[in-house]
Design a protein around this motif. Sequence first.
Motif, PDB file in Angstrom:
ATOM      1  N   LEU A  43       0.830  -1.201   0.000  1.00 28.45           N
ATOM      2  CA  LEU A  43       0.000   0.000   0.000  1.00 28.45           C
ATOM      3  C   LEU A  43       0.864   1.250   0.000  1.00 28.45           C
ATOM      4  O   LEU A  43       0.620   2.193  -0.772  1.00 28.45           O
ATOM      5  CB  LEU A  43      -0.924  -0.012   1.225  1.00 28.45           C
ATOM      6  CG  LEU A  43      -1.749   1.260   1.482  1.00 28.45           C
ATOM      7  CD1 LEU A  43      -2.704   1.512   0.330  1.00 28.45           C
ATOM      8  CD2 LEU A  43      -2.487   1.152   2.802  1.00 28.45           C
ATOM      9  N   ILE A  44       1.885   1.268   0.844  1.00 20.91           N
ATOM     10  CA  ILE A  44       2.791   2.413   0.891  1.00 20.91           C
ATOM     11  C   ILE A  44       3.535   2.548  -0.429  1.00 20.91           C
ATOM     12  O   ILE A  44       3.768   3.661  -0.922  1.00 20.91           O
ATOM     13  CB  ILE A  44       3.791   2.268   2.060  1.00 20.91           C
ATOM     14  CG1 ILE A  44       3.033   2.087   3.389  1.00 20.91           C
ATOM     15  CG2 ILE A  44       4.699   3.471   2.132  1.00 20.91           C
ATOM     16  CD1 ILE A  44       1.986   3.133   3.668  1.00 20.91           C
ATOM     17  N   PHE A  45       3.884   1.411  -1.038  1.00 25.81           N
ATOM     18  CA  PHE A  45       4.562   1.434  -2.340  1.00 25.81           C
ATOM     19  C   PHE A  45       3.655   2.068  -3.399  1.00 25.81           C
ATOM     20  O   PHE A  45       4.102   2.897  -4.205  1.00 25.81           O
ATOM     21  CB  PHE A  45       4.940   0.011  -2.743  1.00 25.81           C
ATOM     22  CG  PHE A  45       5.634  -0.073  -4.079  1.00 25.81           C
ATOM     23  CD1 PHE A  45       6.994   0.148  -4.189  1.00 25.81           C
ATOM     24  CD2 PHE A  45       4.914  -0.375  -5.231  1.00 25.81           C
ATOM     25  CE1 PHE A  45       7.633   0.076  -5.423  1.00 25.81           C
ATOM     26  CE2 PHE A  45       5.541  -0.448  -6.467  1.00 25.81           C
ATOM     27  CZ  PHE A  45       6.904  -0.223  -6.556  1.00 25.81           C
ATOM     28  N   ILE A  46       2.377   1.702  -3.396  1.00 27.38           N
ATOM     29  CA  ILE A  46       1.422   2.273  -4.355  1.00 27.38           C
ATOM     30  C   ILE A  46       1.327   3.789  -4.170  1.00 27.38           C
ATOM     31  O   ILE A  46       1.322   4.560  -5.134  1.00 27.38           O
ATOM     32  CB  ILE A  46       0.032   1.629  -4.175  1.00 27.38           C
ATOM     33  CG1 ILE A  46       0.051   0.173  -4.641  1.00 27.38           C
ATOM     34  CG2 ILE A  46      -1.034   2.410  -4.939  1.00 27.38           C
ATOM     35  CD1 ILE A  46       0.271  -0.007  -6.112  1.00 27.38           C
ATOM     36  N   GLY A  47       1.260   4.211  -2.913  1.00 26.27           N
ATOM     37  CA  GLY A  47       1.204   5.642  -2.640  1.00 26.27           C
ATOM     38  C   GLY A  47       2.443   6.367  -3.131  1.00 26.27           C
ATOM     39  O   GLY A  47       2.357   7.455  -3.717  1.00 26.27           O
ATOM     40  N   ALA A  48       3.606   5.766  -2.912  1.00 31.53           N
ATOM     41  CA  ALA A  48       4.843   6.398  -3.351  1.00 31.53           C
ATOM     42  C   ALA A  48       4.958   6.410  -4.870  1.00 31.53           C
ATOM     43  O   ALA A  48       5.511   7.347  -5.453  1.00 31.53           O
ATOM     44  CB  ALA A  48       6.040   5.680  -2.732  1.00 31.53           C
TER      45      ALA A  48
END
Length: 415
Positions: A43-48
């Motif tokens: 999820l954090i990767f998608i946001g970044a």
Amino acid sequence: MRQFTLASCALYFLTGLTAISIGSVLPQLLAYYKVSYTIGGQLIFIGAMGFLAGVLVSSYLNNRFRPKPLLTVSSLIIAGAQLGILLLPPIPLFMAFYFINSMGQAAIGVVVATMIIEVFIGRQAVAMSYLEVSFGLGAFTMPIMASLFIALNIWRYLFVVTSVLALILAVVWTQISFSKKTAVPSERLDASGLAESGPLRMGRKWIMLGLFALIVFLYGGLEGSLNNFLSSIFMNYLDVVAYDASISIGIFWAAMVVGRALTGVIIRRVAYNIYLLINICGALLSLILFIILKNAPMGYFFVTTLGLMMSGLYSITLVYANYSIPDSAHLVTPVISGLSGLGSAVFPAFTGFSIDHAGMPATLWSITGIAASYLIFLLVIGRTRGDGPRIFHRFPRRGHAKLVFSPRGSRFNKS
């Protein structure tokens, strides 16, 4: 100019809120969706990745349109995305909203930072410190609110606050006017701004840009991992309960706010490279002691020192890069912002995977390795530039200060 500065700080406050919002309630989100920390890392990767996409798109648009409409649209994008997140839709749609939200954050960061670099000639570090204080206040406020909302079991309504603020700022930025402002002799300049940085040959310019891109990539990974997993670290490594663990992020960002407020004063006396060197060493020491002592009260203490040490790393790295590569703000600023976002994508994804498969101690040492790598490549930059060891710089007589960037035509003059 006062309205312009306040409105710019308000946008950074908004991005501070939204940047920490997911991390502040990540354990609750993972429990709601019944997924692991690996999915949390994704999820954090998608946001970044959304942040990186926003950097690319906004950099293209920033060269073709005036800032005001870009900032208004970006605020509206954040407002819509935050409302979508509030609904807690199925996880693929949740990730899509988070991707869009991150694009809006990136656009605000790139456009506002480029304006500050070009508007406040010779005082970029001081002006950037104001923005970073505002971001830090947002990042400090969010976990405090999260702790309260979690205790009341209404944590999802955090996203109402950010969406309403984004809508307000979208309206405000339709009314803002500003123009390019050259520093006057009575103003205190950055310490490194007291001397000119000469033009670079093309090959050397790209080498310097690559090195700065690398260290800001590492910084993005360091901050991104802490932002999104600090509460989880306290819960799993120090056995702290959920709402107390969330406060750790607030303490971290409170220290960041204090440190960023001091940065504007310190950078008038300390050169960019020395400031970065001292602070990354302090951050590295804080991480090592946090891991070795493994004690909750001491953990909060070292999170405080870590926040103080990391407080100015991003903004001064950005200004140091623009100082080292003069007259290239429209190239340097997006590259620095983009690589910071990429670091925030790659490293937290690895961190989430590492927590699940290698355990928390190994994960903490890998985060420490990121800080150590930043230090190594910062020293490489200093050697490449030929920076001397002198820490404090004398100020020239009033009226004889030289500026980092020579004044040139700007699209801001008739905004």
